[in-house]
Design an enzyme around this catalytic site. Structure first.
Site, PDB file in Angstrom:
ATOM      1  N   HIS A  50     -13.163  -7.119 -55.146  1.00 34.14           N
ATOM      2  CA  HIS A  50     -13.734  -6.530 -56.228  1.00 34.14           C
ATOM      3  C   HIS A  50     -14.168  -7.138 -57.461  1.00 34.14           C
ATOM      4  O   HIS A  50     -15.434  -6.687 -58.244  1.00 34.14           O
ATOM      5  CB  HIS A  50     -12.509  -5.158 -57.143  1.00 34.14           C
ATOM      6  CG  HIS A  50     -12.097  -4.749 -55.780  1.00 34.14           C
ATOM      7  ND1 HIS A  50     -11.278  -2.995 -56.441  1.00 34.14           N
ATOM      8  CD2 HIS A  50     -12.510  -4.056 -54.578  1.00 34.14           C
ATOM      9  CE1 HIS A  50     -11.522  -2.239 -55.835  1.00 34.14           C
ATOM     10  NE2 HIS A  50     -10.889  -2.580 -54.061  1.00 34.14           N
TER      11      HIS A  50
ATOM     12  N   HIS B 187      -9.407  -5.886 -44.333  1.00 29.53           N
ATOM     13  CA  HIS B 187      -8.880  -5.103 -43.986  1.00 29.53           C
ATOM     14  C   HIS B 187      -8.083  -5.500 -43.036  1.00 29.53           C
ATOM     15  O   HIS B 187      -6.919  -4.351 -42.249  1.00 29.53           O
ATOM     16  CB  HIS B 187      -9.460  -3.504 -43.054  1.00 29.53           C
ATOM     17  CG  HIS B 187     -10.395  -2.986 -45.243  1.00 29.53           C
ATOM     18  ND1 HIS B 187     -10.673  -1.838 -45.052  1.00 29.53           N
ATOM     19  CD2 HIS B 187     -10.218  -3.614 -45.740  1.00 29.53           C
ATOM     20  CE1 HIS B 187     -11.173  -1.763 -45.769  1.00 29.53           C
ATOM     21  NE2 HIS B 187     -10.566  -2.422 -47.002  1.00 29.53           N
TER      22      HIS B 187
END
Ligand code: HEM
Length: 759
Positions: free
Chosen positions: A96, A284
């Site tokens: 992020h 992920h």
């Protein structure tokens, strides 16, 4: 008077310094010239002499790496790790930090650690990244100023990947922390895909209830058009969030729609389809999503959290507020059975099973395998508890979109290929905005990649002062006008942008595609000048040991041109010159990625790309350009006024050339600009172009654009213009012009320590 009503004594929320309303609230559209003074030295507790590169050199890198690795396995009570490993949450926080990067203007990204400040740190997307950073605090305290937060945040996510089994390409330090929030970047309407908040409850302690404040509530509905009808050029570049809504655009749960958004937002991050899929499928493979508690029970983001939260946000009142009760995004579950191990289970399961839409405990839309025998994952905290696998709408996108699917199938069939693709894409993601490798620090830098915009090392003796003086004479003797020499040097250096440290004169990429073909660079003139400079170079290089690169010669010739232009006006100046640039090859130049550096508005050359259809007043983008060139307001002003009289307009237009002595360096521009004898008459209602009419004779004396007149209309810029127009002003303006010119030429010289400091 009522007790406590004195506006200066203040109430709890108003009356003290900085309370609303103040300047920005009264006049929200004024040109904020003060944005040029962001993150000033006064805000930096390290002081002007602090040398981060030297501090990083002094680190025990092996020990630091091991400290981070060990930390990943040592859960603490106030925020226990899922599955006993902090790796996944560190990796998300890192991603992020880097993922705000956008190629169009180079802003965002990891390089200054801006996740520590609003608005980024308080975006809903960044939920609980505050915990990840706070968990790292002991390491930050141990290493102090020698390890910036910006570097530590990226290091943690990278060590995490390595510890969980991904071979990494390397890691470079060199990100220097900002010390205040960035006030200048347009992120679009703060929120989640441009959605409006359902309701922002009034909280008198938190600030204005009517503001578009993302309090950590879920943002719902809202006009999709805000996001899709992109402002040009801003919006082709500006994203209002880190990536995309995991539940699909507007929470619509449609994987095909999600695929389109993923492709668009990741392209703005400079990632192609393969890199995108490698990153998301790679990321992920690890960790889980958290949605144990409905969003409306979660407290405000860090920027508006109560003081008792010690700077953290998103207070969760359920149980301990963490571990099995954690609420971050709202979706619940993990993608793979082994969420702390690098493997191919994400893609195996994505492709193997049918997935059906379900809802998390917090009510978020997600997907669960239809097959009850599909693998399960153990609970991240509770012994003996298992959960079905989870996919997000955005994960399903990779299965339904034909292009992504092809790539996914290749990754599925060849895990080594996927591993390398993820590792390389991660390396690019976290270093993309670090700039040239001369800024990269530490022992594990990794290989050379084209996205680094590499330039060769210097492999010959550099020119000395006598040779510099001699070359200045030689370029002036070519017969090229000093206006042409200045133009080419400006074209070469002015692509620099401090946001991601790309562009600039080093490499002489002005002689390569795409820059050599940009209309603003006047390709015919550019060719002519480069031909002559090549001859000078060839002659000089043949004479002895020392060589001069084309990149250096372009800058040197520009300086010689300015000295000549100043002499013509009776000013004897020397433009400083520091050799050491080298010439990049076409092979190591990513044409597509350099095209993003093409100026849409370059006020210094009075250039507005008409094809782009601006929605923003051009002077705002001129301010933006000045900011990307790190100029102060006086430097911006002096450079513009100087370049106007030096006849540097793109296409040779007359706009703003307020002088009868074109090509002579003078303060004529400012004297005419501030003259009360001239009336500024707009040529149309849009006030894009103007006639400057002599009040006495009624004759049009000059023509101008907004990019000229802003220096006489904006209150702050006008003060500087008046100073340069008045007694002693020309001297002052020329001094500032020369210094600012040299500064621009040196902006990408990270190889020169003094230049780095001065900038
Ligand atoms: C977790 C969405 C791309 C790494 C999550 C979560 C969401 C999400 C909603 C759960 C947050 C929470 O509730 O804790 C997305 C979307 C992406 C994307 C929509 C792009 C389409 C990436 C990328 C990486 C990454 C590029 C890294 C290379 C992670 C990791 C976690 C995570 C490691 C687990 C965090 C944890 O266990 O605490 N992602 N992500 N994601 N994401 Fe992504």
């Amino acid at each position: 008077a009522t007790q406590g009503a004195c506006p200066f004594r203040g109430t709890r929320i108003g009356g003290a310094q900085g309370s609303e309303p103040s300047l920005d609230h009264w006049w929200p559209n004024r040109l904020k010239v003060e944005l040029l003074n962001q993150d000033p030295p006064q805000a930096n507790p390290l002081g002007r002499d602090f040398d981060y590169a030297a501090a990083v050199e002094g680190l025990d890198h092996a020990a630091l790496w091991e400290d981070v690795r060990a930390f990943l396995h040592q859960p603490v009570d106030w925020w226990p790790s899922d599955y006993g490993h902090y790796g996944p949450q560190m990796n998300r926080m890192s991603w992020h930090s880097a993922g705000t990067y956008r190629i169009a203007d180079g802003r965002g990204g990891s390089a200054e650690g801006l996740q520590r400040f609003a608005p980024i740190g308080s975006w809903w997307d960044n939920g609980n990244t505050d915990k990840s950073r706070r968990l790292l605090l002991p390491i930050k305290l141990k290493y102090g100023a020698a390890l910036s937060w910006a570097d530590l945040m990226m290091l943690a996510g990278t060590v995490a990947l390595e510890d969980m089994g991904l071979p990494i390409q390397g890691f470079a330090y060199g990100r220097e922390d900002a010390w205040e929030a960035d006030r200048g970047t347009y992120w679009g309407p703060e929120g989640w895909m441009g959605k409006a908040p359902t309701e922002v409850p009034a909280d008198p302690k938190a600030g204005r209830p009517d503001q578009m404040v993302n309090r950590g509530l879920r943002w719902q509905g809202g006009p999709k058009d805000e996001y899709y009808d992109l402002e040009n050029p801003l919006a082709a570049s500006h994203q209002s969030l880190i990536y995309v809504d995991p539940e699909g655009p507007g929470g619509n749960g449609d994987p095909m729609d999600a695929a389109r958004d993923i492709r668009e937002t990741f392209a703005r991050m400079a990632m192609n389809d393969e890199e995108t899929l490698a990153l998301v499928a790679g990321g992920h493979a690890f960790g889980k999503s958290h949605g144990a508690v409905p969003a409306d029970r979660i407290g405000g983001a860090p920027e508006i959290a109560p003081m008792s939260q010690a700077g953290l946000g998103w207070h969760n009142p359920e149980g301990t507020g963490n571990a099995e009760n954690t609420m971050t995004n709202g979706i619940e579950g993990s993608w793979t059975p082994h969420p702390t191990r690098w493997d191919n289970d994400y893609l195996i399961n994505l492709f193997k099973y049918e997935w059906e839409q379900t809802r998390s405990p917090a009510g978020a839309l997600q997907w669960t395998p239809v097959d009850p025998d599909a693998p399960k994952t153990r609970d991240a905290h509770l012994d003996g508890v298992e959960h079905p696998l989870m996919m997000m709408t955005t994960d399903l996108a990779f299965k339904v979109d034909p292009e992504y699917r092809k790539i996914g199938e290749r990754f599925l069939a060849d895990f080594d290929y996927f591993t390398e693709a993820f590792s390389k894409a991660w390396h690019k993601l976290i270093h993309r905005d670090l700039g040239p490798t001369s800024r990269w620090l530490g022992p594990k830098l990794g290989g050379t990649f084209i996205w680094q915009d590499p330039v060769p090392d210097v492999d010959h003796p550099l020119i000395d002062d006598a040779q510099i003086a001699d070359l200045k004479v030689r370029v002036l003797e070519t017969g090229l006008s000093h206006v042409d020499l200045i133009a080419v040097a400006w074209a070469s250096a002015s692509t620099y942008r401090d946001s991601d440290k790309r562009g600039g004169a080093n490499g002489a990429r002005v002689r390569l595609a795409p820059q050599k073909g940009w209309a603003v660079n006047d390709p015919a003139r550019l060719d002519r000048v480069l031909d002559e400079l090549d001859k000078v170079k060839a002659g000089f290089d043949a004479e002895g040991e020392a060589k001069v690169s084309t990149a250096d010669l372009i800058v040197l010739a520009g300086g010689a041109g300015i000295e000549a232009a100043a002499r013509a006006g009776g000013h004897d100046v020397t433009v400083p010159f520091v050799p050491g640039r080298t010439d990049a090859s076409a092979e190591w130049t990513d044409v597509e990625s350099f095209e993003w550096l093409r100026p849409v508005v370059d006020g210094f050359r009075n250039h507005v790309d008409a094809a782009v259809g601006l929605h923003v007043a051009p002077e705002r983008l001129f301010l933006d350009k000045a900011a990307l060139l790190k100029l102060t307001a006086p430097e911006w002003t002096a450079l513009t006024g100087g370049l106007r009289v030096l006849d540097q307009n793109a296409g040779g237009s007359n706009h703003g050339v307020f002088t009868a002595r074109r090509g002579t360096l003078s303060n004529d521009f400012f004297r005419e600009l501030v003259s009360p004898d001239l009336e500024w008459r707009p040529q149309s209602e849009a006030e894009e172009a103007f006639d400057l009419v002599d009040r006495a004779s009624g004759q049009t004396k000059w023509q101008a654009t907004r990019l000229d007149l802003v220096f006489g209309a904006n209150a702050e810029l006008r003060q500087i213009a008046e100073l340069y127009a008045g007694a002693g002003g020309e001297e002052m303006m020329i001094r500032t012009f020369v210094a600012a010119w040299h500064k621009v030429m040196m902006l990408d010289r990270f190889d020169v320590a003094d230049a780095r400091k001065a900038a």
